[in-house]
Design a protein around this motif. Sequence first.
Motif, short mmCIF file in Angstrom:
data_model
loop_
_atom_site.label_atom_id
_atom_site.label_comp_id
_atom_site.label_asym_id
_atom_site.label_seq_id
_atom_site.Cartn_x
_atom_site.Cartn_y
_atom_site.Cartn_z
N UNK A 27 -10.75 155.73 58.17
CA UNK A 27 -9.55 154.96 57.91
C UNK A 27 -9.45 154.57 56.44
N UNK A 28 -10.57 154.17 55.85
CA UNK A 28 -10.56 153.79 54.43
C UNK A 28 -10.23 154.99 53.57
N UNK A 29 -10.76 156.16 53.92
CA UNK A 29 -10.45 157.36 53.15
C UNK A 29 -8.97 157.72 53.28
N UNK A 30 -8.41 157.56 54.47
CA UNK A 30 -6.98 157.82 54.65
C UNK A 30 -6.14 156.84 53.83
N UNK A 31 -6.57 155.59 53.78
CA UNK A 31 -5.87 154.60 52.95
C UNK A 31 -5.94 154.97 51.49
N UNK A 32 -7.08 155.49 51.06
CA UNK A 32 -7.25 155.91 49.67
C UNK A 32 -6.31 157.07 49.35
N UNK A 33 -6.17 158.01 50.28
CA UNK A 33 -5.23 159.12 50.09
C UNK A 33 -3.81 158.58 49.97
N UNK A 34 -3.47 157.61 50.80
CA UNK A 34 -2.13 157.03 50.76
C UNK A 34 -1.86 156.36 49.41
N UNK A 78 -12.24 159.35 44.60
CA UNK A 78 -10.91 159.31 43.99
C UNK A 78 -10.34 160.71 43.81
N UNK A 79 -11.16 161.63 43.32
CA UNK A 79 -10.69 163.00 43.11
C UNK A 79 -10.34 163.68 44.43
N UNK A 80 -11.15 163.46 45.46
CA UNK A 80 -10.86 164.05 46.77
C UNK A 80 -9.58 163.48 47.36
N UNK A 81 -9.37 162.17 47.19
CA UNK A 81 -8.15 161.54 47.69
C UNK A 81 -6.92 162.05 46.94
#
Length: 147
Positions: free
Chosen positions: A2-9, A91-94
């Motif tokens: 969920x945190x990674x998805x938020x970072x992508x957003x 950050x780069x992956x997001x």
Amino acid sequence: ERAKACLVMVMGGMVADELFSGVKSSGAENDIEAANNLVRKMVRRWGMSSLGPISDPSEETNLQRGRIFGNENKFSPSLLAEIEKIEMGFLNAAEEAARYLLDKHKDLHARISAELLKQETLDADDIKKIVGDNMKSVVLPPKEESS
């Protein structure tokens, strides 16, 4: 996840600004700040990296304001370098995932923009009508297949 998805957003705001305006601008400042704050929490507080649960003992948190006080960093220089490398990786992956999703679904952005010009605001149901059955592919980046 969920945190990674938020970072992508969050990174999506910065990427969208660049993709749709054609230039990097100061408009992404809040997105970059929010992304950096989130990734620091992911790595330095929540143990969401290969380093596991680590915490900077010099940080004091004001829970009402959500701000961190104290500039002294108690991490060793080598650990801090590793932490920053991991954070940049997140950050780069997001950013890459956001770029992929925004580029893949340009047609949806055009339709959403057109609706926003008509209605000024859109709620979740409006977005679902525009996106249709593609909701999961719009929201979630593709999973890497394990070999």
